[in-house]
Design a protein around this motif. Structure first.
Motif, PDB file in Angstrom:
ATOM      1  N   CYS A  53      -6.978   7.214 -11.811  1.00  0.00           N
ATOM      2  CA  CYS A  53      -8.202   6.743 -12.465  1.00  0.00           C
ATOM      3  C   CYS A  53      -8.953   7.934 -13.033  1.00  0.00           C
ATOM      4  O   CYS A  53      -9.407   8.808 -12.281  1.00  0.00           O
ATOM      5  N   ARG A  54      -9.108   7.965 -14.338  1.00  0.00           N
ATOM      6  CA  ARG A  54      -9.808   9.080 -14.984  1.00  0.00           C
ATOM      7  C   ARG A  54     -11.320   9.033 -14.722  1.00  0.00           C
ATOM      8  O   ARG A  54     -12.011  10.029 -14.915  1.00  0.00           O
ATOM      9  N   THR A  55     -11.820   7.895 -14.263  1.00  0.00           N
ATOM     10  CA  THR A  55     -13.261   7.763 -14.046  1.00  0.00           C
ATOM     11  C   THR A  55     -13.709   8.363 -12.714  1.00  0.00           C
ATOM     12  O   THR A  55     -14.657   9.148 -12.662  1.00  0.00           O
ATOM     13  N   CYS A  56     -13.023   8.002 -11.608  1.00  0.00           N
ATOM     14  CA  CYS A  56     -13.462   8.474 -10.277  1.00  0.00           C
ATOM     15  C   CYS A  56     -12.462   9.392  -9.607  1.00  0.00           C
ATOM     16  O   CYS A  56     -12.725   9.878  -8.503  1.00  0.00           O
ATOM     17  N   SER A  57     -11.295   9.613 -10.219  1.00  0.00           N
ATOM     18  CA  SER A  57     -10.241  10.526  -9.757  1.00  0.00           C
ATOM     19  C   SER A  57      -9.368   9.964  -8.647  1.00  0.00           C
ATOM     20  O   SER A  57      -8.550  10.686  -8.067  1.00  0.00           O
ATOM     21  N   LEU A  58      -9.451   8.672  -8.340  1.00  0.00           N
ATOM     22  CA  LEU A  58      -8.603   8.087  -7.302  1.00  0.00           C
ATOM     23  C   LEU A  58      -7.166   7.943  -7.805  1.00  0.00           C
ATOM     24  O   LEU A  58      -6.926   7.419  -8.893  1.00  0.00           O
ATOM     25  N   ALA A  59      -6.215   8.396  -6.980  1.00  0.00           N
ATOM     26  CA  ALA A  59      -4.792   8.120  -7.224  1.00  0.00           C
ATOM     27  C   ALA A  59      -4.451   6.878  -6.410  1.00  0.00           C
ATOM     28  O   ALA A  59      -4.799   6.786  -5.231  1.00  0.00           O
ATOM     29  N   GLN A  60      -3.747   5.930  -7.016  1.00  0.00           N
ATOM     30  CA  GLN A  60      -3.604   4.623  -6.349  1.00  0.00           C
ATOM     31  C   GLN A  60      -2.411   3.833  -6.871  1.00  0.00           C
ATOM     32  O   GLN A  60      -1.881   4.098  -7.946  1.00  0.00           O
ATOM     33  N   LEU A  61      -1.995   2.848  -6.065  1.00  0.00           N
ATOM     34  CA  LEU A  61      -1.036   1.839  -6.511  1.00  0.00           C
ATOM     35  C   LEU A  61      -1.821   0.664  -7.057  1.00  0.00           C
ATOM     36  O   LEU A  61      -2.853   0.275  -6.491  1.00  0.00           O
ATOM     37  N   LEU A  62      -1.343   0.080  -8.121  1.00  0.00           N
ATOM     38  CA  LEU A  62      -1.977  -1.121  -8.669  1.00  0.00           C
ATOM     39  C   LEU A  62      -1.205  -2.378  -8.301  1.00  0.00           C
ATOM     40  O   LEU A  62      -1.721  -3.491  -8.449  1.00  0.00           O
ATOM     41  N   ASP A  63       0.047  -2.210  -7.830  1.00  0.00           N
ATOM     42  CA  ASP A  63       0.842  -3.350  -7.368  1.00  0.00           C
ATOM     43  C   ASP A  63       0.602  -3.505  -5.869  1.00  0.00           C
ATOM     44  O   ASP A  63       1.011  -2.659  -5.065  1.00  0.00           O
ATOM     45  N   VAL A  64      -0.073  -4.575  -5.492  1.00  0.00           N
ATOM     46  CA  VAL A  64      -0.532  -4.770  -4.119  1.00  0.00           C
ATOM     47  C   VAL A  64       0.305  -5.858  -3.447  1.00  0.00           C
ATOM     48  O   VAL A  64       0.234  -7.028  -3.810  1.00  0.00           O
ATOM     49  N   VAL A  65       1.106  -5.442  -2.462  1.00  0.00           N
ATOM     50  CA  VAL A  65       1.936  -6.385  -1.721  1.00  0.00           C
ATOM     51  C   VAL A  65       1.069  -7.136  -0.719  1.00  0.00           C
ATOM     52  O   VAL A  65       0.143  -6.567  -0.117  1.00  0.00           O
ATOM     53  N   ASP A  66       1.344  -8.420  -0.546  1.00  0.00           N
ATOM     54  CA  ASP A  66       0.622  -9.254   0.412  1.00  0.00           C
ATOM     55  C   ASP A  66       0.586  -8.550   1.776  1.00  0.00           C
ATOM     56  O   ASP A  66       1.623  -8.250   2.362  1.00  0.00           O
ATOM     57  N   PRO A  67      -0.609  -8.247   2.316  1.00  0.00           N
ATOM     58  CA  PRO A  67      -0.686  -7.528   3.587  1.00  0.00           C
ATOM     59  C   PRO A  67      -0.036  -8.269   4.745  1.00  0.00           C
ATOM     60  O   PRO A  67       0.380  -7.646   5.728  1.00  0.00           O
ATOM     61  N   GLU A  68       0.082  -9.593   4.648  1.00  0.00           N
ATOM     62  CA  GLU A  68       0.771 -10.338   5.707  1.00  0.00           C
ATOM     63  C   GLU A  68       2.235  -9.907   5.791  1.00  0.00           C
ATOM     64  O   GLU A  68       2.832  -9.904   6.860  1.00  0.00           O
ATOM     65  N   ILE A  69       2.820  -9.524   4.658  1.00  0.00           N
ATOM     66  CA  ILE A  69       4.208  -9.050   4.632  1.00  0.00           C
ATOM     67  C   ILE A  69       4.299  -7.670   5.279  1.00  0.00           C
ATOM     68  O   ILE A  69       5.257  -7.358   5.995  1.00  0.00           O
ATOM     69  N   LEU A  70       3.279  -6.843   5.062  1.00  0.00           N
ATOM     70  CA  LEU A  70       3.357  -5.446   5.473  1.00  0.00           C
ATOM     71  C   LEU A  70       2.929  -5.190   6.915  1.00  0.00           C
ATOM     72  O   LEU A  70       3.498  -4.317   7.575  1.00  0.00           O
ATOM     73  N   PHE A  71       1.931  -5.912   7.410  1.00  0.00           N
ATOM     74  CA  PHE A  71       1.264  -5.456   8.633  1.00  0.00           C
ATOM     75  C   PHE A  71       1.315  -6.384   9.834  1.00  0.00           C
ATOM     76  O   PHE A  71       0.941  -5.968  10.927  1.00  0.00           O
ATOM     77  N   LYS A  72       1.741  -7.615   9.661  1.00  0.00           N
ATOM     78  CA  LYS A  72       1.610  -8.537  10.787  1.00  0.00           C
ATOM     79  C   LYS A  72       2.580  -8.223  11.926  1.00  0.00           C
ATOM     80  O   LYS A  72       2.358  -8.606  13.064  1.00  0.00           O
ATOM     81  N   ASN A  73       3.686  -7.557  11.645  1.00  0.00           N
ATOM     82  CA  ASN A  73       4.619  -7.166  12.711  1.00  0.00           C
ATOM     83  C   ASN A  73       4.975  -5.710  12.474  1.00  0.00           C
ATOM     84  O   ASN A  73       5.965  -5.381  11.844  1.00  0.00           O
ATOM     85  N   TYR A  74       4.130  -4.838  13.018  1.00  0.00           N
ATOM     86  CA  TYR A  74       4.153  -3.429  12.636  1.00  0.00           C
ATOM     87  C   TYR A  74       4.978  -2.623  13.624  1.00  0.00           C
ATOM     88  O   TYR A  74       4.855  -2.774  14.831  1.00  0.00           O
ATOM     89  N   HIS A  75       5.833  -1.708  13.112  1.00  0.00           N
ATOM     90  CA  HIS A  75       6.738  -0.954  13.964  1.00  0.00           C
ATOM     91  C   HIS A  75       6.252   0.461  14.279  1.00  0.00           C
ATOM     92  O   HIS A  75       6.904   1.173  15.031  1.00  0.00           O
ATOM     93  N   PHE A  76       5.135   0.872  13.692  1.00  0.00           N
ATOM     94  CA  PHE A  76       4.634   2.214  13.996  1.00  0.00           C
ATOM     95  C   PHE A  76       3.740   2.166  15.225  1.00  0.00           C
ATOM     96  O   PHE A  76       2.815   1.351  15.300  1.00  0.00           O
ATOM     97  N   LEU A  77       4.010   3.035  16.195  1.00  0.00           N
ATOM     98  CA  LEU A  77       3.177   3.153  17.385  1.00  0.00           C
ATOM     99  C   LEU A  77       2.640   4.571  17.471  1.00  0.00           C
ATOM    100  O   LEU A  77       3.410   5.524  17.558  1.00  0.00           O
ATOM    101  N   THR A  78       1.323   4.701  17.461  1.00  0.00           N
ATOM    102  CA  THR A  78       0.720   6.025  17.595  1.00  0.00           C
ATOM    103  C   THR A  78       1.193   6.704  18.871  1.00  0.00           C
ATOM    104  O   THR A  78       1.501   7.895  18.887  1.00  0.00           O
ATOM    105  N   GLY A  79       1.279   5.926  19.945  1.00  0.00           N
ATOM    106  CA  GLY A  79       1.641   6.487  21.248  1.00  0.00           C
ATOM    107  C   GLY A  79       3.053   7.031  21.326  1.00  0.00           C
ATOM    108  O   GLY A  79       3.385   7.757  22.273  1.00  0.00           O
ATOM    109  N   ALA A  80       3.914   6.699  20.349  1.00  0.00           N
ATOM    110  CA  ALA A  80       5.285   7.201  20.365  1.00  0.00           C
ATOM    111  C   ALA A  80       5.382   8.622  19.823  1.00  0.00           C
ATOM    112  O   ALA A  80       6.422   9.257  19.940  1.00  0.00           O
ATOM    113  N   SER A  81       4.309   9.113  19.230  1.00  0.00           N
ATOM    114  CA  SER A  81       4.302  10.450  18.639  1.00  0.00           C
ATOM    115  C   SER A  81       3.425  11.367  19.483  1.00  0.00           C
ATOM    116  O   SER A  81       2.199  11.234  19.484  1.00  0.00           O
TER     117      SER A  81
END
Length: 409
Positions: A53-81
């Motif tokens: 974005c030339r206006t505010c300088s944010l780098a971003q994705l404009l294609d937004v995947v349904d968050p239900e697909i991405l986050f409802k069954n999440y495999h990353f565990l902070t405690g594993a690192s």
């Protein structure tokens, strides 16, 4: 339903002056690990391209995947690192605890994952972990950290206020890369913090993405790559102000931002803003140069791996992080090059990487099935991993580093 939407405006400033700087093609979600029986089924994939974005300088994705697909069954565990656990222990001790004045104070972690950070706070204040991944609730609660299963919004903030009251501290770490719409989230936080309340959040710094060529941080969950310039715009849109900022070594380099309703900015804020401008974060040309660096690294790494395989060398991958899947898919590195990936996250072991279908196993396999080379995909923990695997290195096993430059150690 195609499972995603394409936005045409910037999610921070709502501007339309956007330019595409790097197109990574169509890939599966980076955390969509597969069971063996899933390998014969078609995978969902979505466009993955970085815009500026030339206006505010944010780098971003404009294609937004349904968050239900991405986050409802999440495999990353902070405690594993182990490095992540240590980071949050220090964060709790040095940053959050000094702000707590009573056990009645409320500390909220937005996107708190398995509750690691709040586990260090729960004996000093009331705590609440707000996270949409239902499968993490029992893990958080086993640590004594209450779990509120939801995507955080200003409406959720209203419900929390009615049930728990206002918060002394709200934290959100590595969350605002994922968030859309984001302006509403900041409005919700502004409702939660009381007059002397503090909002602290960490985001991967856009400057590190560009300077280190860390393109593998780009995947569907990471919708934003923040600069302090863009964050200032965002925070002020919700009636708060940034009063301090620190640069911390998570994810390569991250910004730890402090905001409140009444804070007075420190010299750190002006200093980081000046550094960003001097580094070209406010110029689209810098982002286009970044894309050219990514292409050069891609050619170099693929050439190296093919030469090693032609010489009969066995190569495996160290770590199966989401960012590693961006690299593997964009570079086209599959099981013909990497025999397997090792990862400490038990939830990933026995699964296969999305897109490339490389098997993921326990790190114990390195002891019995020794490779010649190890491709380090969890590069953000390079120093800790190289120290941890000193015995393997003493046996002559080489590590291949992918970011910021291709090198063999």
């Amino acid at each position: 339903m195609q499972g995603y939407i394409h936005k045409t405006t910037c999610r921070v400033c709502e501007g339309i002056d956007l330019v595409k700087v790097l197109d990574l093609g169509s890939t599966p979600p980076a955390n969509a690990y597969l069971k063996k029986e899933d390998l014969v089924k078609p995978e969902k994939s979505f466009p993955l391209a970085l815009y500026y974005c030339r206006t505010c300088s944010l780098a971003q994705l404009l294609d937004v995947v349904d968050p239900e697909i991405l986050f409802k069954n999440y495999h990353f565990l902070t405690g594993a690192s182990a490095p992540s656990v240590e980071h949050f222990r220090k964060y709790a001790d040095e940053v959050i605890k000094p702000l707590i004045s009573s056990k009645d104070d409320l500390v909220i972690d937005i996107g708190g994952n398995d509750g690691v950070l709040l586990s260090f706070i729960k004996d000093y204040a009331r705590v609440l972990n707000v996270d949409p991944a239902d499968n993490l609730a029992p893990i958080s609660e086993e640590k004594g950290v209450p779990f509120y299963p939801a995507f955080f919004t200003s409406r959720v903030a209203d419900d929390i206020l009615a049930t728990y009251g206002q918060a002394k501290v709200v934290v959100a770490n590595n969350v605002f890369a994922h968030t859309d719409p984001i302006r509403d989230v900041f409005k919700g936080v502004a409702k939660l913090i009381n007059g002397d309340g503090v909002f602290i959040f960490e985001v991967h710094w856009q400057k590190h993405l560009l300077e280190e060529g860390a393109f593998d941080q780009i995947y569907h969950e990471h919708l934003c790559f923040h600069s302090l310039h863009a964050l200032k715009h965002l925070v002020e849109s919700a009636g708060m102000r940034i009063f301090d900022v620190e640069i911390v070594p998570t994810q390569g380099k991250s910004l730890r931002v402090f905001a409140s309703k009444n804070g007075v900015p420190t010299v750190n804020v002006a200093s980081v803003l000046a550094e960003e401008k001097a580094s070209g974060l406010t110029d689209a040309k810098t982002h286009i140069a970044f894309a050219q660096t990514v292409e050069a690294n891609k050619k170099k790494l693929i050439t190296l791996l093919r030469e090693l395989k032609a010489a009969g060398k066995k190569i495996v991958g160290y770590g199966a992080p989401a960012k590693g899947n961006t690299l593997l898919n964009y570079y086209g590195i599959g099981p013909d090059i990497l025999d397997y990936l090792i990862d400490t996250t038990v939830l990933k072991q026995g699964l296969y990487s999305p897109g490339m279908h490389i098997p993921i196993v326990s790190p114990e396999k390195l002891r019995t099935d020794t490779p010649s080379y190890i491709l380090l995909l969890a590069w953000n923990f390079k120093d800790a991993i190289l120290e941890k695997e000193k015995k393997l290195r003493e046996k002559g096993i080489k590590f291949i580093i992918t970011v910021p430059h291709v090198e063999i150690i």
